[in-house]
Scaffold this active site. Structure first.
Site, short mmCIF file in Angstrom:
data_model
loop_
_atom_site.label_atom_id
_atom_site.label_comp_id
_atom_site.label_asym_id
_atom_site.label_seq_id
_atom_site.Cartn_x
_atom_site.Cartn_y
_atom_site.Cartn_z
CE LYS A 82 50.33 44.62 31.80
NZ LYS A 82 49.09 43.91 32.10
N GLY A 184 34.64 46.24 44.04
CA GLY A 184 34.89 47.31 43.09
C GLY A 184 34.36 46.96 41.71
CB VAL A 186 35.74 42.39 39.19
CG1 VAL A 186 35.30 40.96 38.91
CG2 VAL A 186 36.67 42.89 38.09
P1 NAD Z 1 38.82 47.95 41.95
O1 NAD Z 1 39.98 48.78 42.32
O2 NAD Z 1 37.70 48.54 41.18
O3 NAD Z 1 38.17 47.30 43.29
C1 NAD Z 1 38.93 46.67 44.26
C2 NAD Z 1 38.17 46.75 45.58
O4 NAD Z 1 38.88 45.97 46.52
C3 NAD Z 1 38.08 48.17 46.14
O5 NAD Z 1 36.72 48.43 46.51
C4 NAD Z 1 39.01 48.15 47.35
O6 NAD Z 1 38.55 48.98 48.41
C5 NAD Z 1 38.94 46.70 47.76
N1 NAD Z 1 40.09 46.19 48.50
C6 NAD Z 1 41.40 46.48 48.32
N2 NAD Z 1 42.16 45.78 49.19
C7 NAD Z 1 41.31 45.02 49.92
C8 NAD Z 1 41.47 44.09 50.97
N3 NAD Z 1 42.69 43.76 51.42
N4 NAD Z 1 40.37 43.52 51.50
C9 NAD Z 1 39.15 43.83 51.04
N5 NAD Z 1 38.92 44.71 50.05
C10 NAD Z 1 39.99 45.30 49.50
O7 NAD Z 1 39.44 46.70 41.18
P2 NAD Z 1 38.69 45.72 40.18
O8 NAD Z 1 38.73 46.26 38.80
O9 NAD Z 1 37.39 45.31 40.77
O10 NAD Z 1 39.68 44.47 40.18
C11 NAD Z 1 39.75 43.62 41.29
C12 NAD Z 1 40.86 42.60 41.08
O11 NAD Z 1 40.62 41.85 39.88
C13 NAD Z 1 42.25 43.23 40.92
O12 NAD Z 1 43.21 42.34 41.43
C14 NAD Z 1 42.40 43.30 39.40
O13 NAD Z 1 43.76 43.30 39.00
C15 NAD Z 1 41.73 42.01 38.98
N6 NAD Z 1 41.21 42.02 37.61
C16 NAD Z 1 40.29 42.96 37.25
C17 NAD Z 1 39.80 42.93 35.95
C18 NAD Z 1 38.76 43.93 35.50
O14 NAD Z 1 38.09 43.69 34.48
N7 NAD Z 1 38.58 45.05 36.19
C19 NAD Z 1 40.23 41.95 35.04
C20 NAD Z 1 41.17 40.99 35.47
C21 NAD Z 1 41.65 41.04 36.76
#
Ligand code: NAD
Length: 378
Positions: A82, A184, A186
């Site tokens: 990282k 969001g 995912v």
């Molecule tokens: P994102 O920022 O696109 O979406 C996150 C959503 O969660 C947002 O709509 C936000 O408003 C909402 N949110 C935040 N806090 C909240 C809460 N306390 N209660 C309810 N909703 C809440 O993020 P993402 O890319 O969808 O990723 C989501 C999670 O998955 C993160 O923890 C990220 O690290 C993890 N992740 C994502 C990926 C990926 O491919 N994007 C891969 C591995 C892990």
């Protein structure tokens, strides 16, 4: 280096940290290579302001170790690494853009020892630039940034199917309900996949608009973010923030399975045991959320066929199935089974890969070797 830096390095069990100081901006760059027994290190680049540069170093080391377990947990031959770029507060756009270019040149000097992607504070546009300059960015499809979210959602679906089978004896989504927290990158595509599979959806997001957008598209019931603990569901899918599973929330959970994409879902490792004691099956986060990483690793190796990419991601379900069985036989949390599986893969990738069909970056298969470690060896 200050004494703080040296102490932190000596205490770490990773391999090395390549450090650079960008005099034009005052930023520190730390590329932490935790474990490269499986292949060249790969992991995101985080750009953030820290109280002191040494805190950026500590973050890079902690996150690099997480990547070692993530790659090994899903049988991909990348090492754990990282990068953190610790920037002064209030860095202007022009200065930032020059910094990104110099960081890319820094990666060139590492000659492929570290492959990188997006993390907090960096964007797909940054990655396209870093990839164009260095050739060492993952997640680019023909030079353009790809979106990992749909692949991650697919991996979560495959993992949820495996969890349903293990918990209920069959993976029939029609009789099952899933609460998705966070709609969001995912959570939104996951809602689509689950709706298509026939699951009853409960949707929650801090942004009402995000939850309602998903409801309009896929149906389901919107739940206020602070009322989720009172909802009786088969599956809780945390897809927003970390640490939602802890000593306060676990006693309140009214689900049978936890299967979601959020990173670091457990506040501490003992929370895995708390879940087991409550009879809740936990799909280890770094395995079930690896779909984007698995797909991007394959794309990095030249795979473009969507059917084969999806099949690679779906293998997350088979890995989890085995972990659930191993954990049940040993009377422990799947978290421990996941860790043991990763350790087995790190020790003997050929033996394990032959058994499960995982491959990852094949062109880079390294010779088995001993490596120097910073602090206590493994
Ligand atoms: P994102 O920022 O696109 O979406 C996150 C959503 O969660 C947002 O709509 C936000 O408003 C909402 N949110 C935040 N806090 C909240 C809460 N306390 N209660 C309810 N909703 C809440 O993020 P993402 O890319 O969808 O990723 C989501 C999670 O998955 C993160 O923890 C990220 O690290 C993890 N992740 C994502 C990926 C990926 O491919 N994007 C891969 C591995 C892990």
């Amino acid at each position: 280096m200050t004494r703080g830096f040296l102490d932190v390095m000596a205490a770490w069990d990773g391999e090395s940290v390549v450090t650079a100081f960008d005099s034009a901006t005052g930023a520190w760059v730390f590329v932490a290579l935790h474990d490269t027994r499986l292949g060249p290190a790969a992991g995101g680049t985080r750009m953030a302001s820290y109280r002191a540069p040494v805190d950026g170093l500590i973050d890079a080391m902690r996150l690099a170790e997480g990547m070692t377990w993530k790659w090994a947990g899903v049988g991909i031959r990348f090492g754990g690494g990282k990068a953190v770029i610790a920037v002064p507060k209030g860095l202007g756009d022009e200065a930032r853009s020059g910094l990104v270019d110099r960081y890319a040149a820094h990666l060139v000097s590492l000659r492929g020892a570290f492959q990188t992607g997006v993390d907090l504070g960096t964007t797909p546009v940054d990655m396209a630039r870093i990839g164009a300059i260095s050739g060492h960015a993952v997640g680019l499809i023909d030079g353009k940034p790809g979106d990992p979210g749909p692949y991650t959602a697919r991996g979560v679906l495959a993992g949820t199917r495996a969890a349903l089978e293990h918990r209920f004896g069959e993976a029939n989504f029609h009789d099952r309900s899933v609460l998705i927290q966070g709609l969001g990158g995912v959570g939104f595509p996951l809602a689509g996949l689950l709706a298509e599979a026939g699951a009853t959806l409960y949707l929650t997001d801090l942004s009402e608009e995000a939850a309602e957008r998903a409801q309009t598209r896929f149906g389901g019931v919107v739940i206020p973010a602070d009322e989720i603990w009172d909802v009786d569901v088969d599956v809780y899918a945390p897809c927003a923030v970390g640490a939602t599973l802890n000593r306060d929330t676990i006693p309140r959970l009214r689900c049978r399975i936890v299967a979601g994409s959020a990173n670091n879902q457990l506040l501490s490792e003992t929370d895995a045991e708390r879940l087991r004691e409550r009879g809740i099956l936990y799909a280890p986060d770094y395995v079930i959320n690896a779909g984007g990483a698995v797909a991007f690793a394959a794309i990095h190796e030249g795979e473009r066929d969507e059917t084969r990419l999806r099949a690679r991601v779906d293998e997350i379900g088979s890995s989890l199935r085995e972990m659930f069985e191993e954990a049940a036989a040993a009377g422990e949390s799947p978290l421990h089974a996941a860790r043991r599986r990763a350790e087995r893969f790190l020790k003997d990738p050929d033996a394990l890969a032959a058994g499960n069909g995982h491959g990852g970056p094949s062109a880079r298969r390294p010779q088995r070797r001993e490596v120097m470690r910073c602090g206590g060896g493994k």
